[in-house]
Design a protein around this motif. Structure first.
Motif, short mmCIF file in Angstrom:
data_model
loop_
_atom_site.label_atom_id
_atom_site.label_comp_id
_atom_site.label_asym_id
_atom_site.label_seq_id
_atom_site.Cartn_x
_atom_site.Cartn_y
_atom_site.Cartn_z
N THR A 30 0.69 -1.12 0.00
CA THR A 30 0.16 0.23 0.05
C THR A 30 0.77 1.30 0.03
O THR A 30 2.06 1.12 0.62
N ASP A 31 0.30 2.37 -0.65
CA ASP A 31 0.99 3.78 -0.53
C ASP A 31 -0.27 4.69 -0.03
O ASP A 31 -0.95 5.26 -0.94
N GLY A 32 -0.28 4.63 1.18
CA GLY A 32 -1.58 5.63 1.77
C GLY A 32 -2.68 5.38 2.00
O GLY A 32 -3.40 5.70 2.72
N ALA A 33 -3.14 4.03 1.41
CA ALA A 33 -4.29 3.24 1.62
C ALA A 33 -4.13 2.66 3.08
O ALA A 33 -3.31 2.01 3.29
N ARG A 34 -5.28 2.86 3.89
CA ARG A 34 -5.37 2.39 5.16
C ARG A 34 -6.11 1.22 5.43
O ARG A 34 -7.08 1.13 4.59
N VAL A 35 -5.68 0.21 6.11
CA VAL A 35 -6.20 -1.11 6.42
C VAL A 35 -6.70 -0.94 7.77
O VAL A 35 -5.80 -0.59 8.62
N PRO A 36 -7.88 -1.12 8.26
CA PRO A 36 -8.95 -1.53 7.25
C PRO A 36 -9.91 -0.39 6.86
O PRO A 36 -11.07 -0.68 6.33
N ALA A 37 -9.50 1.02 7.24
CA ALA A 37 -10.13 2.02 6.98
C ALA A 37 -10.69 2.25 5.56
O ALA A 37 -11.84 2.51 5.19
N ASP A 38 -9.74 2.07 4.69
CA ASP A 38 -9.79 2.12 3.23
C ASP A 38 -10.19 0.74 2.59
O ASP A 38 -11.09 0.84 1.54
N ILE A 39 -9.38 -0.32 2.96
CA ILE A 39 -9.48 -1.64 2.22
C ILE A 39 -9.46 -2.67 3.45
O ILE A 39 -8.70 -2.44 4.42
N ASP A 40 -10.11 -3.73 3.33
CA ASP A 40 -9.92 -4.77 4.27
C ASP A 40 -9.84 -6.14 3.72
O ASP A 40 -9.47 -7.21 4.54
N ALA A 41 -9.74 -6.29 2.43
CA ALA A 41 -9.43 -7.43 2.00
C ALA A 41 -8.81 -7.38 0.57
O ALA A 41 -9.00 -6.31 -0.06
N ILE A 42 -8.09 -8.54 0.02
CA ILE A 42 -7.63 -8.45 -1.43
C ILE A 42 -8.20 -9.76 -1.99
O ILE A 42 -8.26 -10.72 -1.46
N ASP A 43 -8.61 -9.58 -3.26
CA ASP A 43 -9.21 -10.71 -3.99
C ASP A 43 -7.91 -10.85 -5.29
O ASP A 43 -7.60 -9.95 -6.02
N LEU A 44 -7.52 -12.01 -5.21
CA LEU A 44 -6.57 -12.28 -6.12
C LEU A 44 -7.14 -13.31 -7.15
O LEU A 44 -7.56 -14.48 -6.77
N VAL A 45 -6.95 -13.14 -8.54
CA VAL A 45 -7.55 -13.97 -9.50
C VAL A 45 -6.46 -14.08 -10.57
O VAL A 45 -5.82 -13.29 -11.23
N VAL A 46 -6.07 -15.33 -10.84
CA VAL A 46 -5.03 -15.75 -11.98
C VAL A 46 -5.58 -16.57 -12.97
O VAL A 46 -6.20 -17.59 -12.62
N ALA A 47 -5.66 -16.15 -14.34
CA ALA A 47 -6.31 -16.69 -15.19
C ALA A 47 -5.28 -16.84 -16.53
O ALA A 47 -4.55 -16.30 -16.60
N ASP A 48 -5.51 -17.66 -17.44
CA ASP A 48 -5.01 -17.74 -18.99
C ASP A 48 -5.38 -16.46 -19.31
O ASP A 48 -6.60 -16.17 -19.29
N LEU A 56 -7.85 -19.87 -13.01
CA LEU A 56 -7.07 -21.14 -12.79
C LEU A 56 -6.94 -21.19 -11.11
O LEU A 56 -6.85 -22.10 -10.29
N PHE A 57 -6.99 -19.81 -10.67
CA PHE A 57 -6.94 -19.68 -9.04
C PHE A 57 -7.66 -18.29 -8.55
O PHE A 57 -7.68 -17.34 -9.48
N ASP A 88 3.86 -21.67 -22.11
CA ASP A 88 3.94 -20.37 -23.20
C ASP A 88 2.73 -19.36 -23.50
O ASP A 88 2.86 -18.53 -23.98
N HIS A 89 1.74 -19.68 -22.65
CA HIS A 89 0.36 -18.94 -22.90
C HIS A 89 0.72 -17.74 -21.78
O HIS A 89 1.31 -17.75 -20.96
N SER A 90 0.13 -16.47 -22.22
CA SER A 90 0.20 -15.41 -21.25
C SER A 90 -0.84 -15.59 -20.03
O SER A 90 -1.97 -16.11 -20.34
N SER A 91 -0.40 -15.13 -18.73
CA SER A 91 -1.23 -15.33 -17.82
C SER A 91 -1.58 -13.91 -17.35
O SER A 91 -1.00 -12.70 -17.61
N ALA A 108 -4.63 -5.02 -12.71
CA ALA A 108 -4.38 -6.20 -13.57
C ALA A 108 -3.21 -6.15 -14.39
O ALA A 108 -2.96 -4.97 -14.79
N ALA A 109 -2.35 -7.26 -14.62
CA ALA A 109 -1.33 -7.00 -15.39
C ALA A 109 -1.12 -8.70 -15.99
O ALA A 109 -1.77 -9.56 -15.49
N THR A 110 -0.59 -8.59 -17.13
CA THR A 110 -0.40 -9.90 -18.07
C THR A 110 1.10 -10.09 -18.34
O THR A 110 1.54 -9.03 -18.52
N PHE A 111 1.44 -11.16 -18.25
CA PHE A 111 2.88 -11.38 -18.54
C PHE A 111 2.91 -12.96 -19.01
O PHE A 111 1.95 -13.80 -19.00
#
Length: 135
Positions: A30-48, A56-57, A88-91, A108-111
Motif C-alpha cells: 500500500t501507499d497511503g491506503a489504510r487497512v481496514p479504514a480504506d481496504i479490508d481484503a484483497i481478491d486475487l484472480v489468476v487466469a490464462d 485457474l486460481f 507459453d500462454h500469457s497469464s 491487473a497485469a498480463t505476462f
C-alpha cells in the motif's frame, strides 16, 4: 583445514549447477491506503489471458490492520506463481482491493513466463487510486 576448504569448494560448485527458477512473484503493498479504514481484503484472480472468465486460481484474503489481528494476512503480501502445462500462454493476474465486500481498487497485469527467469509483479494500492475500479 584442507577438508573444510574442499567442502566449501564442493558447495560452490553445486550452487553453480542449480537451475534458475521459472516463476512470477506477485507483491501487493500500500501507499497511503489504510487497512481496514480504506481496504479490508484483497481478491486475487489468476487466469490464462486468453480465457479470463475461467480462473485457474481465485481467492480472497482478509487483511490485518486496526482491530483485525486474527484470521488475516499482513501487508505486504507476496505470492509465487509457477507455470503449468501451458507455460507459453500469457497469464493474467488481477488484484482487487475491497472494503466491506465492495471493490475499492482494481488492477491487473498480463505476462508470459520466461524459462529460468523470476519475474516480479508489483501491485501498489495507493490512496490516490481509491475508487478506481475500471480494470
Amino acid at each position: 583445514m584442507r577438508r573444510a576448504s574442499t567442502f566449501a569448494a564442493a558447495l560452490l560448485a553445486l550452487a553453480g549447477c542449480s537451475k534458475a527458477r521459472t516463476e512470477a512473484v506477485v507483491v501487493v503493498t500500500t501507499d497511503g491506503a489504510r487497512v481496514p479504514a480504506d481496504i479490508d481484503a484483497i481478491d486475487l484472480v489468476v487466469a490464462d489471458a486468453a480465457d479470463p472468465a475461467n480462473p485457474l486460481f481465485e481467492e480472497s484474503f482478509r487483511l490485518c490492520g486496526g482491530a483485525v489481528a486474527s484470521d488475516c494476512l499482513p501487508l505486504p503480501l507476496d505470492f509465487t506463481l509457477v507455470p503449468g502445462a501451458h507455460r507459453d500462454h500469457s497469464s493474467r493476474v488481477q488484484v482487487t482491493a475491497t472494503r466491506n465486500g465492495q471493490p475499492i481498487i482494481d488492477d491487473a497485469a498480463t505476462f508470459t513466463f520466461a524459462e529460468g527467469v523470476s519475474l516480479r509483479l508489483d501491485f501498489v494500492l495507493s490512496a490516490k487510486a481509491l475508487g478506481n475500479v475500471d480494470c
